[in-house]
Design a protein around this motif. Structure first.
Motif, short mmCIF file in Angstrom:
data_model
loop_
_atom_site.label_atom_id
_atom_site.label_comp_id
_atom_site.label_asym_id
_atom_site.label_seq_id
_atom_site.Cartn_x
_atom_site.Cartn_y
_atom_site.Cartn_z
N VAL B 90 1.09 -1.11 -0.02
CA VAL B 90 -0.04 -0.01 -0.06
C VAL B 90 1.00 1.27 0.09
O VAL B 90 1.71 1.19 0.62
CB VAL B 90 -0.80 0.19 1.27
CG1 VAL B 90 -1.85 1.01 1.14
CG2 VAL B 90 -1.53 -1.32 1.47
N THR B 119 -4.71 -1.75 -7.95
CA THR B 119 -5.71 -0.70 -7.90
C THR B 119 -4.95 0.61 -8.17
O THR B 119 -3.78 0.83 -8.00
CB THR B 119 -6.45 -0.58 -6.89
OG1 THR B 119 -5.83 -0.33 -5.79
CG2 THR B 119 -7.11 -1.90 -6.45
N GLY B 120 -5.76 1.83 -8.55
CA GLY B 120 -4.97 2.92 -8.73
C GLY B 120 -4.32 3.31 -9.78
O GLY B 120 -3.92 2.47 -10.48
N SER B 126 -1.65 6.43 -3.13
CA SER B 126 -2.39 5.24 -2.36
C SER B 126 -2.78 4.10 -3.22
O SER B 126 -3.85 3.62 -3.07
CB SER B 126 -3.68 5.94 -1.72
OG SER B 126 -4.40 6.52 -2.73
N ALA B 128 -2.58 0.10 -4.37
CA ALA B 128 -2.66 -0.98 -3.43
C ALA B 128 -2.26 -2.04 -4.45
O ALA B 128 -2.83 -2.29 -5.56
CB ALA B 128 -4.05 -1.61 -2.74
N MET B 158 3.81 0.56 2.31
CA MET B 158 3.67 -0.37 3.57
C MET B 158 3.43 -1.83 3.01
O MET B 158 2.84 -2.03 1.81
CB MET B 158 2.29 0.16 4.10
CG MET B 158 1.56 -0.80 5.26
SD MET B 158 -0.07 -0.22 5.61
CE MET B 158 0.09 0.05 7.37
#
Lengths: 337, 164
Positions: B90, B119-120, B126, B128, B158
């Protein structure tokens, strides 16, 4: 048993109430009385060698914001040292920087030959070895079931009922606030900030949520468990820690597509003492929702043992303090020798 | 590796012990033995044995010993145990980083399968990414953990592991 309650916030008041509620149990089970002979908070003190009425103490605190009529005037140490009582019930708030004032109260009581029952994580997460050695040196007991997981009886379960087991490892959810937030993010697709706000509005999260969401609270509890159950010599600062504030709803959603949930897990094994977000399969005991705390112990004879319970709350934490008081009475430690 | 084998043995004393002995000799771990007395072929009875061995080499040695001892193997199935790979990343994860992760995992021994979902957009802070797959050796999981940890530390995102 004559007790003094140090700190008269939510937990201290809950303890006073429970002592009042269980009078009959003390009398019938142990032929003893548990008498509150003193109590103090950050600004006031009340004492009576013949006993204080728990209901009056709680009512006065609710009405005036103070448990006693006379000012404390910084005299807590002297009071603990010189006043005649058997057990200090220490319920001051956790301070993870220097563990004060609880640390001084506990040290003073142990050195004065008094048992201590505490719900305060700070002194144990920072000075566990020193405090347990001080208790042993003075031939008194230091009990702290309420410091980890509220009503979830993990410490006494491990140290007493599972004494014959070799416990290989432990993992669990030790913070109900984080669990609530992560669960709301998954169930409602909420972003972290919104789930946190919801938790704050419901009184589940503090106005300053740092201790919870950055894993500080869980790390304190894990340090205590590592010392108490695994005999490690670690402090809060030795626990590897990652919180949940960077977790996005996208991440939760990706995990969910693979039938997994994200949970803040504390883990103790031969490789690590760590608090971090982990993916947990749906249906696994640690995929538990709500604000419950849960711990899994992996043992050699009994296999996996899972215990869950309410991790916080006035009566719940008081229930853990009560179990420690009963243990003291059971061992004939109700009165000082 | 778990092995499920049907052996056909002469119905005389000592045959079963002789057939099982090579399994223990080559570090196998017997998990179950079932006699099928009603399944007789050419005067022999069928015995189903399930056992674990650490390597294909050990299994080969057991099979050779049986062959030399004229133990009749009616059926054999071998299953490789696999270990799940589960990492959720993340933060700011660029397309280049995802490519590097893919290459790193492909180059790693004993990574049996790998799948990456994300995603994104590439420049999102941000993003993931979920990495799932299987490893054929338990030790590979330790290598994988160091691999992901180093990358997460270096690129400041993360890392969320699965439960071991």
């Amino acid at each position: 048993m004559k007790v003094v309650i140090a700190g008269f916030g939510t937990v201290g008041q809950g303890v006073a109430e429970v002592i009042g509620m269980r009078r009959e149990l003390f009398q019938k089970g142990f032929r003893q009385k548990v008498t509150i002979v003193g109590a103090f908070d950050s600004s006031s003190l009340v004492k009576n060698p013949r006993g204080l009425d728990p209901e009056v103490l709680v009512a006065r605190k609710a009405g005036t914001g103070r448990v006693g009529k006379r000012p404390l005037d910084g005299g807590a140490e002297e009071f603990i040292e010189e006043y005649d009582f058997d057990t200090l019930i220490e319920t001051t708030p956790t301070n993870i920087v220097d563990a004060e004032p609880g640390l001084t109260y506990i040290r003073t009581a142990l050195n004065a030959g008094k048992n201590v029952v505490t719900s305060n994580k700070g002194p144990l997460a920072l000075k566990f070895r020193e405090l347990t050695s001080t208790a042993a040196k003075n031939k008194v007991q230091l009990r702290y079931e309420a410091s980890v997981g509220g009503a979830m009886p993990v410490i006494n379960l491990s140290r007493e009922l599972l004494r014959g087991e070799q416990i290989y490892s432990l993992r669990g959810i030790l913070n109900g606030t984080c669990n609530f937030i992560l669960n709301r993010m998954k169930d409602e697709g909420l972003p972290f900030e919104q789930a946190l706000r919801e938790a704050q509005e419901m009184g589940i999260a503090e106005r300053d949520p740092t201790y919870d969401i950055d894993g500080v609270d869980s790390a304190c509890k894990l340090a205590i468990l590592a010392n108490a159950i695994f005999g490690r010599d670690v402090t809060y600062n030795d626990v590897m820690r990652t919180g949940i504030r960077s977790i996005t709803e996208d991440a939760i959603s990706l995990a969910s597509e693979q039938h997994m949930v994200v949970r803040l897990i504390g883990e103790i094994n031969d490789k690590r003492v760590e608090v971090s977000p982990r993916m947990v399969p749906v249906g696994h005991p640690l995929a538990i929702g709500g604000t419950l705390n849960i711990v899994q112990l992996i043992t050699d004879l009994a296999g996996d043992i899972t215990v869950a319970g309410r991790g916080a709350g006035r009566k719940e934490t008081a229930s853990a303090v009560l179990s420690d008081l009963l243990a003291l009475m059971n061992e004939g430690r109700g009165k000082r020798r | 590796m778990k092995v499920n084998v049907d052996l056909r043995l002469k119905d005389i004393p000592g045959q079963l012990v002789a057939a099982l002995e090579p399994i223990s000799k080559y570090d196998g771990n017997i998990r179950g033995v079932v006699h099928h007395h009603d399944d007789r072929v050419g005067g022999r009875i069928t015995v189903n044995v399930i056992f674990e061995v650490r390597s294909e080499q050990s299994l080969d040695k057991i099979l050779s010993t049986w062959k030399e001892g004229e133990v009749d193997i009616a059926k054999i199935d071998a299953f490789f145990e696999t270990y799940p790979i589960q990492y959720l990343l993340v933060g700011s994860i660029t397309s280049k980083e995802l490519e590097s992760i893919t290459k790193g995992l492909e180059a790693m021994e004993n990574v049996a399968s790998i799948e990456i979902r994300y995603t994104g957009t590439a420049n999102s802070s941000s993003r993931a990414a979920l990495v799932t797959g299987k490893a054929s050796k338990k030790e590979t999981l330790t290598t994988l953990e160091s691999f992901f940890k180093q990358r997460a530390d270096k690129h400041n995102y993360m890392l969320i592991r699965g439960l071991d």
